[in-house]
Design a protein around this motif. Structure first.
Motif, mmCIF file in Angstrom:
data_model
loop_
_atom_site.group_PDB
_atom_site.id
_atom_site.type_symbol
_atom_site.label_atom_id
_atom_site.label_comp_id
_atom_site.label_asym_id
_atom_site.label_seq_id
_atom_site.Cartn_x
_atom_site.Cartn_y
_atom_site.Cartn_z
ATOM 1 N N UNK A 89 13.492 -1.898 -0.618
ATOM 2 C CA UNK A 89 14.382 -1.880 -2.077
ATOM 3 C C UNK A 89 14.365 -3.510 -2.162
ATOM 4 N N UNK A 90 13.737 -4.391 -1.478
ATOM 5 C CA UNK A 90 13.458 -5.786 -1.705
ATOM 6 C C UNK A 90 12.623 -6.111 -2.646
ATOM 7 N N UNK A 91 12.572 -7.252 -3.464
ATOM 8 C CA UNK A 91 11.725 -7.545 -4.472
ATOM 9 C C UNK A 91 10.432 -8.079 -3.714
ATOM 10 N N UNK A 92 9.574 -7.519 -4.026
ATOM 11 C CA UNK A 92 7.959 -8.108 -3.674
ATOM 12 C C UNK A 92 7.724 -9.681 -4.222
ATOM 13 N N UNK A 93 7.711 -10.570 -3.432
ATOM 14 C CA UNK A 93 7.541 -11.963 -3.995
ATOM 15 C C UNK A 93 6.263 -12.348 -4.204
ATOM 16 N N UNK A 94 5.179 -11.473 -3.675
ATOM 17 C CA UNK A 94 3.901 -11.822 -4.015
ATOM 18 C C UNK A 94 3.530 -11.201 -5.329
ATOM 19 N N UNK A 95 2.342 -11.922 -5.804
ATOM 20 C CA UNK A 95 1.857 -11.466 -6.999
ATOM 21 C C UNK A 95 0.681 -10.440 -7.092
ATOM 22 N N UNK A 96 0.607 -9.698 -5.928
ATOM 23 C CA UNK A 96 -0.140 -8.554 -5.952
ATOM 24 C C UNK A 96 0.478 -7.502 -6.638
ATOM 25 N N UNK A 97 -0.595 -6.694 -7.523
ATOM 26 C CA UNK A 97 -0.208 -5.687 -7.937
ATOM 27 C C UNK A 97 -0.743 -4.345 -7.281
ATOM 28 N N UNK A 98 0.043 -3.455 -6.568
ATOM 29 C CA UNK A 98 -0.008 -2.391 -5.847
ATOM 30 C C UNK A 98 -0.192 -1.114 -6.700
ATOM 31 N N UNK A 99 -1.433 -0.489 -6.541
ATOM 32 C CA UNK A 99 -1.512 0.863 -7.201
ATOM 33 C C UNK A 99 -1.071 1.962 -6.465
ATOM 34 N N UNK A 100 0.134 2.361 -6.430
ATOM 35 C CA UNK A 100 1.026 3.295 -5.504
ATOM 36 C C UNK A 100 0.262 4.457 -5.576
ATOM 37 N N UNK A 101 -0.360 4.993 -6.716
ATOM 38 C CA UNK A 101 -0.844 6.282 -6.898
ATOM 39 C C UNK A 101 -1.842 6.473 -6.056
ATOM 40 N N UNK A 102 -2.693 5.638 -5.756
ATOM 41 C CA UNK A 102 -4.082 5.508 -4.937
ATOM 42 C C UNK A 102 -3.547 6.150 -3.303
ATOM 43 N N UNK A 103 -2.265 5.426 -3.014
ATOM 44 C CA UNK A 103 -2.025 5.794 -1.687
ATOM 45 C C UNK A 103 -1.210 7.190 -1.804
ATOM 46 N N UNK A 104 -0.561 7.523 -2.814
ATOM 47 C CA UNK A 104 0.028 8.997 -2.937
ATOM 48 C C UNK A 104 -0.981 9.987 -2.996
ATOM 49 N N UNK A 105 -2.050 9.675 -3.584
ATOM 50 C CA UNK A 105 -3.080 10.676 -3.473
ATOM 51 C C UNK A 105 -3.946 10.586 -2.048
ATOM 52 N N UNK A 106 -3.945 9.676 -1.190
ATOM 53 C CA UNK A 106 -4.591 9.517 -0.022
ATOM 54 C C UNK A 106 -3.543 10.325 1.081
ATOM 55 N N UNK A 107 -2.230 10.136 1.111
ATOM 56 C CA UNK A 107 -1.461 10.906 1.719
ATOM 57 C C UNK A 107 -1.506 12.404 1.559
ATOM 58 N N UNK A 108 -1.745 12.987 0.451
ATOM 59 C CA UNK A 108 -2.064 14.425 0.256
ATOM 60 C C UNK A 108 -3.426 14.828 0.671
ATOM 61 N N UNK A 122 11.779 -4.382 8.277
ATOM 62 C CA UNK A 122 12.930 -4.307 7.389
ATOM 63 C C UNK A 122 13.932 -3.274 7.941
ATOM 64 N N UNK A 123 15.118 -3.470 7.760
ATOM 65 C CA UNK A 123 16.223 -2.769 8.143
ATOM 66 C C UNK A 123 16.142 -1.094 7.472
ATOM 67 N N UNK A 124 15.730 -1.137 6.106
ATOM 68 C CA UNK A 124 15.841 0.254 5.483
ATOM 69 C C UNK A 124 14.501 -0.032 4.770
ATOM 70 N N UNK A 125 14.135 1.506 4.490
ATOM 71 C CA UNK A 125 13.264 1.746 3.362
ATOM 72 C C UNK A 125 13.949 2.407 1.965
ATOM 73 N N UNK A 126 13.283 1.968 0.840
ATOM 74 C CA UNK A 126 14.056 2.812 -0.418
ATOM 75 C C UNK A 126 13.572 4.220 -0.491
ATOM 76 N N UNK A 127 14.465 4.913 0.013
ATOM 77 C CA UNK A 127 14.176 6.459 0.009
ATOM 78 C C UNK A 127 14.160 7.008 -1.183
#
Length: 339
Positions: A89-108, A122-127
Motif C-alpha cells: 500500500x506504500x507509494x512507489x517512489x521509483x519512476x518505473x512504470x510497471x505493466x501489472x497486466x503482464x504479471x497477471x497473465x503470467x500467473x495464470x 514490508x509488514x503488509x501487502x495491499x490485499x
C-alpha cells in the motif's frame, strides 16, 4: 503460506513457479531464498541460471519477459526480483512504470523451466489489489513476520545447536536481552559465542555478558530492566559504561523515557484485552520487546509509570536549560526510582 511449509514442499521437490515473499524478518526471507536457490539450481549452472533484478530500476513486465525466455545452456533458471513495492500500500517512489497486466497473465500460465521470486521488506501487502488477490489464490505468497517470543527463543536454541554448542533457557533470555531481536545480529553473536565455548560445550549467561557486543539501545533496554528489578548498582554500572562510550546524558534520558513509555503503553493496551502480538503491531515494536515490557509493567501501577515519565521530562528540561549537572541529574533519578 508459512515459510516452514514452503521449505517442506521444496525439500519434497514440490517447487512452485512463483514465490512472493514479504514481511519484517529480512534474515529469514534471505535464508529462504538462498535455500530455494540451492535446491533448484545446480551450483555449476549459477552463472547462467541465476538472475537478479531490482524493481526500482527494472519494470515487472521486463522481468516477466526474462522469466518466459528459454534458459541459455542450462535446463532451468531462477529469477529473483527485489523491492516489489507495487504489491504493497506504500507509494512507489521509483519512476518505473510497471505493466501489472503482464504479471497477471503470467500467473495464470507460468512456464515450467523458470521460477520467479518476488520479494519486498514490508509488514503488509495491499490485499485490495487484483494482483495480490491472484497471487494469494494460487498460494504463491509466503509471509515472514517477526518471530513470536517462544519462536525467537527456539530459533536461538536451534542456531546454537547448529553451531555445535548448547544453551539453557535462562541463557537464551540473557542472549536476547543483550543482543536484541535482530536475527542477523543474533546469528553473528551466536557464532562468536559458540566458537568461544567450543563443540558440545554450554554457552552460559556469564559468557554472553562477557562476549556480546551491545548497542546503545540494548544497553538502555538492560538499564531499564535493572531499574525495574531495583538493582541500582547494575543500573549505575551500565550508565557509566554509556558515558565512557561518549553517549550524551540527554540522549540516555530520552531513551530511558522511551522505554518507560513503551512499558506504560503495553500495560494500557494489555488492560484493554489486546494480545501481545496485537500490541506489537499497534506499537510497531518486536513481540519479544512487548513480552519484556508486559512483565515489567506488572510491577508498576499506571500512576507510578506516569510519575517516572514526569520525572524524566522534568530532568530533560533541567539538563537542557543548564539547571542541573547532567551526570548528577541522571544519578539522582536512578536513586529516586530505586527507593
Amino acid at each position: 503460506m508459512e515459510y516452514k511449509e514452503a521449505v517442506k514442499q521444496i525439500k519434497q521437490k514440490k517447487i512452485l513457479p512463483i514465490y512472493l515473499c514479504y514481511g519484517t524478518e529480512k534474515f529469514l526471507m534471505n535464508e529462504f531464498i538462498q535455500f530455494l536457490t540451492n535446491e533448484f539450481i545446480d551450483p555449476v549452472h549459477k552463472d547462467f541460471a541465476l538472475i537478479h533484478f531490482d524493481l526500482t530500476e527494472t519494470s515487472i513486465d521486463q522481468v516477466v519477459e526474462d522469466v518466459e525466455t528459454l534458459p541459455f545452456m542450462v535446463p532451468n533458471k531462477l529469477v529473483i526480483a527485489k523491492n516489489a513495492s507495487f504489491l504493497t500500500g506504500t507509494r512507489d517512489k521509483s519512476k518505473i512504470e510497471h505493466q501489472i497486466e503482464k504479471l497477471e497473465k503470467y500467473i495464470n500460465s507460468p512456464v515450467d523451466y523458470s521460477v520467479l521470486v518476488l520479494y519486498v521488506n514490508a509488514e503488509k501487502l495491499d490485499e485490495r489489489k487484483k494482483i495480490v488477490k491472484l497471487l494469494k489464490k494460487q498460494n504463491y505468497i509466503i509471509s515472514f513476520p517477526s518471530l513470536k517470543p517462544n519462536e525467537l527463543s527456539k530459533w536461538v536454541q536451534n542456531r546454537v545447536k547448529k553451531n555445535g554448542s548448547y544453551i539453557s533457557q535462562q541463557a537464551i533470555e540473557t542472549f536476547i536481552l543483550y543482543a536484541g531481536t535482530n536475527l542477523q545480529t543474533l546469528d553473528g553473536e551466536i557464532e562468536k559465542c559458540c566458537l568461544f565455548a567450543g563443540v558440545d560445550q554450554e554457552i552460559t549467561s556469564e559468557m554472553i555478558q562477557q562476549l556480546v557486543v551491545r548497542s546503545t539501545e540494548q544497553n538502555i533496554f538492560i538499564l531499564v530492566d535493572e531499574i525495574v528489578k531495583k538493582k541500582l548498582d547494575k543500573a549505575l554500572t551500565i550508565f557509566y559504561t554509556l558515558l565512557k562510550q561518549k553517549e550524551e546524558p540527554i540522549k540516555i534520558v530520552s531513551l530511558i523515557a522511551r522505554q518507560f513509555r513503551i512499558i506504560l503503553q503495553v500495560k494500557e493496551l494489555s488492560s484493554k484485552g489486546y494480545s501481545q502480538y496485537q500490541v506489537s503491531s499497534q506499537l510497531s515494536i518486536h513481540p519479544y520487546a512487548v513480552k519484556i515490557a508486559d512483565g515489567q509493567g506488572k510491577l508498576y501501577q499506571e500512576e507510578h509509570l506516569v510519575d517516572i515519565l514526569d520525572k524524566l521530562a522534568e530532568l530533560d528540561f533541567q539538563m537542557k536549560s543548564g539547571q542541573v549537572d547532567k551526570v548528577l541529574g541522571v544519578e539522582k533519578f536512578l536513586f529516586q526510582v530505586n527507593m
